[in-house]
Design a protein around this motif. Structure first.
Motif, mmCIF file in Angstrom:
data_model
loop_
_atom_site.group_PDB
_atom_site.id
_atom_site.type_symbol
_atom_site.label_atom_id
_atom_site.label_comp_id
_atom_site.label_asym_id
_atom_site.label_seq_id
_atom_site.Cartn_x
_atom_site.Cartn_y
_atom_site.Cartn_z
ATOM 1 N N CYS A 101 0.840 -1.208 0.000
ATOM 2 C CA CYS A 101 0.000 0.000 0.000
ATOM 3 C C CYS A 101 0.867 1.247 0.000
ATOM 4 O O CYS A 101 1.904 1.291 0.664
ATOM 5 C CB CYS A 101 -0.898 0.017 1.232
ATOM 6 N N ASN A 102 0.433 2.252 -0.718
ATOM 7 C CA ASN A 102 1.161 3.516 -0.759
ATOM 8 C C ASN A 102 1.234 4.150 0.622
ATOM 9 O O ASN A 102 0.235 4.209 1.336
ATOM 10 C CB ASN A 102 0.488 4.496 -1.719
ATOM 11 N N GLY A 103 2.406 4.580 1.005
ATOM 12 C CA GLY A 103 2.575 5.307 2.258
ATOM 13 C C GLY A 103 2.605 4.439 3.501
ATOM 14 O O GLY A 103 2.564 4.959 4.612
ATOM 15 N N SER A 104 2.655 3.119 3.349
ATOM 16 C CA SER A 104 2.726 2.254 4.522
ATOM 17 C C SER A 104 3.483 0.976 4.167
ATOM 18 O O SER A 104 3.950 0.817 3.045
ATOM 19 C CB SER A 104 1.325 1.907 5.031
#
Length: 149
Positions: free
Chosen positions: A62-65
């Motif tokens: 997932c983007n940003g995690s």
């Protein structure tokens, strides 16, 4: 009581054996199961035990995690690539971190599309019953798309 793998194998065998006889005699049998990858082998072995071919769908970050989840684009591409041969898609709601639940509502929508008619959606919810969030996610999947087991 049955273990997860045996339960999944029996569900897949029932889906396979429940197909109309005409579809089992055609050149293109429904013998493929798409499985959104988790780092456990029970579902993979269940597919093989049911006499089917397992296509492992990679996950994505997932983007940003650092969460790992369903790659819906890869799932859709595999549905297209194996069109007419896909018996079922297996998704999972609970696994070990950093894996988060599959996007079962989005997978249910994919299975419900006209071009994917006949593709069952089996959700492995073996360890998720105690989590209200994933139970709500499954309820949503039942409303917006296709869930068979």
């Amino acid at each position: 009581p049955l273990c997860t793998g045996m339960s999944v194998a029996l569900v897949l065998a029932a889906l396979r054996d429940g197909l109309p006889a005409s579809s089992q005699r055609t050149e293109q049998r429904r013998d493929v199961v798409l499985w959104s990858r988790i780092d456990q082998k029970s579902c993979y072995k269940a597919v093989l035990s049911a006499g089917l071919t397992c296509i492992v769908i990679p996950t994505t970050i997932c983007n940003g995690s650092d969460e790992v989840t369903t790659d819906l684009d890869a799932m859709e591409q595999s549905l297209e690539k194996y069109r007419g041969r896909v018996l079922a898609v297996i998704s999972t709601t609970s696994c070990f971190a950093p894996r988060v639940p599959d996007r079962v509502d989005e997978i249910a929508k994919l299975c419900a599309r006209e071009e994917n008619r006949g593709v069952a959606h089996v959700i492995n919810h073996a360890y998720g019953l105690q989590c209200g969030t994933t139970c709500k996610l499954i309820n949503r999947a039942c409303v917006v798309g296709r869930v068979d087991a």
